[in-house]
Enzyme design. Sequence first.
Site, PDB file in Angstrom:
ATOM      1  N   CYS A 186     -36.620  58.060 -59.081  1.00 27.60           N
ATOM      2  CA  CYS A 186     -37.964  57.707 -59.551  1.00 27.60           C
ATOM      3  C   CYS A 186     -37.973  57.216 -60.992  1.00 27.60           C
ATOM      4  CB  CYS A 186     -38.898  58.914 -59.398  1.00 27.60           C
ATOM      5  SG  CYS A 186     -39.080  59.419 -57.681  1.00 27.60           S
ATOM      6  N   GLY A 239     -45.866  62.179 -52.670  1.00 26.96           N
ATOM      7  CA  GLY A 239     -45.784  63.230 -53.669  1.00 26.96           C
ATOM      8  C   GLY A 239     -46.324  62.814 -55.023  1.00 26.96           C
ATOM      9  N   THR A 240     -46.123  61.563 -55.400  1.00 30.27           N
ATOM     10  CA  THR A 240     -46.609  61.102 -56.706  1.00 30.27           C
ATOM     11  C   THR A 240     -48.125  61.182 -56.777  1.00 30.27           C
ATOM     12  OG1 THR A 240     -44.709  59.696 -57.208  1.00 30.27           O
ATOM     13  CG2 THR A 240     -46.805  59.081 -58.198  1.00 30.27           C
TER      14      THR A 240
END
Length: 411
Positions: free
Chosen positions: A350, A69-70
């Site tokens: 995160c 996703g990052t």
Amino acid sequence: MIFLDAAATTPVRREVLEAMWPFLTGEFGNPSSHHSLGDAAARALTEARQVVAAALNCRPGEVTFTSGGTEADNLAVKGLALARQAVNPALNRVAVSAIEHPAVEESARYLERFHGFAVDIIPVDGYGRVTPEALAAVLTPETALASVMYANNEIGTIQPIRQLAALARERGIPFHTDAVQAAGWLPLDTKSLGVDAMSISGHKLGAPKGNGALFVRGRTRVEPLMHGGGQERGRRSGTENVAGAVALATALATVATAQPTASGFTRPGQQPTAEGQGAPAVPGHAARVSGLRDAFIRDILAGVPGALLTGHPAERLPSVASFCFPGTSGESVLLELERQGIICSSGSACAAGSDAPSPVLMALGIDPEIAQTAVRFSFDSTISAQELVEVAGAVRTAVASVQALSGAWRA
């Protein structure tokens, strides 16, 4: 152990492991190689892309596989904004919400530091919601991109993405949404949502860490972050992670179907099945987990004096219940719960190494001292009512213990 940190990651599903295993062993070819092993890998990659596209209700060519996703967020924010600026240098602003994941926020700040962009922050209300009026107030003729996450990873609040995307589209501004937390719980139909770009990640769905995808609509231009051999239609060079793509496709198809063990992925040479075809509506387990979540929230609010629910009371992910417990330390509550065999989180996994108050909670107007008492409980689809009853009792005990110790220390 009761695991309630599914928003951080989920265990790998057995059917995902079985689907990807051949591409970690005997079928190890490079999909760009022109021989039998390479052809088998290329077919697997094509089928995985078709399954992901079906889950997102888009064309296979609109799916770019990423490392997670990052990377998908980085490619969306930087890639779309830079591509638009290259065509029209006057497009030098990006709009992101006040509660975005760091992958989006830091991508915007990169554009600010190195490419002269201005970053416009879209405010949220006390529940963490972005209203169309708030978005409209920050959009300008110079806005190159708007990005608002589908559902927040810390508080679970769901955004009115259809309305926000429609507003941006009326002004000719591409709209991206980070759907990493929404995947598996909310509809991912990109046509219905009206988004121009959407990020997802496999390890929130039962795939291993290190795989994800970015949807980019049609002929939307994207400046690549990684240059090389031109894989992924030039958007993401590098030898593709075939096993990771298969894992993501299998996980997506599994959560999108009524049959919890159906993978929706076919081995090379087989005909695609009906599983995973067509954009999924809300998965069947979402309603059940929503009911369990609501009962858990009621138990916590009734049983823990002063407990504060964070996020929207109704428009929230089925899988997230988050609270502040004034008079405690969130980390201390976590330690007490872990001693009782309960794994949860104080916020985003995160924000590595940070003990500062959550920027998400601060954006909601929560006092920094209260924000540091936050605890997030996030479930997967296997959670049971009995487990949540046990957890609620453990939370009451843990909070009371931490408050007592805090009071004794102050005395």
